[in-house]
Design an enzyme around this catalytic site. Structure first.
Site, PDB file in Angstrom:
ATOM      1  N   SER A   9       9.889   9.516  -1.510  1.00 20.39           N
ATOM      2  CA  SER A   9      10.039   8.204  -1.395  1.00 20.39           C
ATOM      3  C   SER A   9      11.084   7.809  -0.158  1.00 20.39           C
ATOM      4  O   SER A   9      10.991   6.897   0.709  1.00 20.39           O
ATOM      5  CB  SER A   9      10.638   7.548  -2.587  1.00 20.39           C
ATOM      6  OG  SER A   9      11.792   8.015  -2.729  1.00 20.39           O
ATOM      7  N   CYS A  72       9.784  14.811  -5.154  1.00 18.74           N
ATOM      8  CA  CYS A  72      10.497  13.732  -5.794  1.00 18.74           C
ATOM      9  C   CYS A  72      10.393  13.810  -7.137  1.00 18.74           C
ATOM     10  O   CYS A  72       9.220  13.845  -7.604  1.00 18.74           O
ATOM     11  CB  CYS A  72       9.814  12.255  -5.279  1.00 18.74           C
ATOM     12  SG  CYS A  72      10.354  10.900  -6.154  1.00 18.74           S
ATOM     13  N   THR A  74      11.226  11.769  -9.634  1.00 20.44           N
ATOM     14  CA  THR A  74      10.624  10.550 -10.248  1.00 20.44           C
ATOM     15  C   THR A  74       9.002  10.473 -10.032  1.00 20.44           C
ATOM     16  O   THR A  74       8.479  10.419 -11.080  1.00 20.44           O
ATOM     17  CB  THR A  74      11.278   9.065  -9.464  1.00 20.44           C
ATOM     18  OG1 THR A  74      12.654   9.277  -9.802  1.00 20.44           O
ATOM     19  CG2 THR A  74      10.714   7.950 -10.279  1.00 20.44           C
ATOM     20  N   CYS A 181      17.701  15.480  -8.321  1.00 18.50           N
ATOM     21  CA  CYS A 181      16.876  14.614  -7.354  1.00 18.50           C
ATOM     22  C   CYS A 181      17.035  15.176  -6.064  1.00 18.50           C
ATOM     23  O   CYS A 181      18.156  16.068  -5.788  1.00 18.50           O
ATOM     24  CB  CYS A 181      17.911  13.200  -7.172  1.00 18.50           C
ATOM     25  SG  CYS A 181      17.223  12.074  -5.774  1.00 18.50           S
TER      26      CYS A 181
END
Length: 263
Positions: A9, A72, A74, A181
């Site tokens: 992202s 990523c 997420t 992350c």
């Protein structure tokens, strides 16, 4: 020559790119980030899947990609099944390095530092249950650390004081910290300084690099200096001069915009 697409992202996936590039500099790399929808941790899962599928599929076709890395945490917990269903090439995701942290922790007390979305996901809970059931796992979900990593690559200094305040609840409680992350390894040194006490800081970058190497095999012997590694983003190219300087230091070309719509 093999071509690898690395997607995130924002700029966090650059930490994964650096680990892969260090092992396999003879491949061509395309780094793409969906900054028009940043941060991913705040998106509906349906929107996240739609955007990732669109951008990744577009670039896979445009550049005849051999392997995709979803850099990523997420996105990896959400989009991998859809991507693997729609693509015929390997897709590698990232997950928090809870297993190695649990193995290395002598106090059996580890800290998971991730985005607010990642620390709450069922997928993360299952990793803890499977690999760290004998540990106490403390969690901090922080979007601010993501912003700090983004700002650092754009030339802004990281505030050690602010970092120390975020990490303060873990003082004297953990001996291992999982960077859950991909943005966070970009400020790994600052995190270590801010925490103060000796601590193991663990991320997934090297494991991902090893996985890519295992899937694609040994690289060609062509000089990496002759390879153009490309960068794409989804937003308009505003205020990217400082970021382009950081990309150049990583052997990546200046950003080209895909201009994919904002949320």
């Amino acid at each position: 020559m093999k071509r690898v697409l690395i997607f995130d992202s924002g700029v966090g996936g650059l930490s994964v790119y650096q680990e892969i590039y260090a092992q396999l500099p003879g491949f061509q790399y395309i780094y793409a980030f969906d900054d028009a929808a940043f941060p991913y941790g705040e998106l509906l899962e349906s929107v996240l899947i739609e955007r990732t599928l669109h951008i990744v599929s577009l670039l896979v076709e445009r550049h005849s990609i051999d392997l995709v890395v979803i850099a990523c945490n997420t996105a990896s917990t959400v989009v991998l099944p859809s991507l693997r269903k729609n693509l015929t090439i390997p897709v590698v995701g990232v997950v928090p390095a809870i297993k190695p942290a649990a193995l290395i922790s002598k106090q059996k007390a580890i800290g998971l530092l991730a985005t607010p979305a990642t620390v709450k996901r069922d997928y993360t809970n299952k990793l803890v249950e499977q690999f760290a059931s004998d540990c106490e796992v403390f969690r901090i979900g922080s979007t601010r650390l993501v912003e700090m990593a983004e700002e650092k690559l754009r030339g802004k200094a990281v505030s050690i004081t602010e970092l120390a305040e975020i990490l303060h609840p873990w003082q004297d409680k953990v001996d291992s910290i999982v960077l859950g992350c991909t943005h966070f390894p970009l400020i790994k040194q600052e995190i270590a300084v801010a925490f103060g006490s000796p601590v193991h800081i663990i991320d997934s970058g090297l494991a991902i690099a090893n996985r890519v190497k295992a899937l694609l095999g040994e690289q060609a012997t062509a000089s990496s200096a002759s390879i153009l590694n490309l960068t794409y983003n989804s937003a308009a190219n505003n205020h990217v001069a400082a970021l382009n300087r950081s990309l150049q230091e990583m052997q990546l070309e200046a950003i080209q915009s895909l201009c994919y719509p904002k949320i």
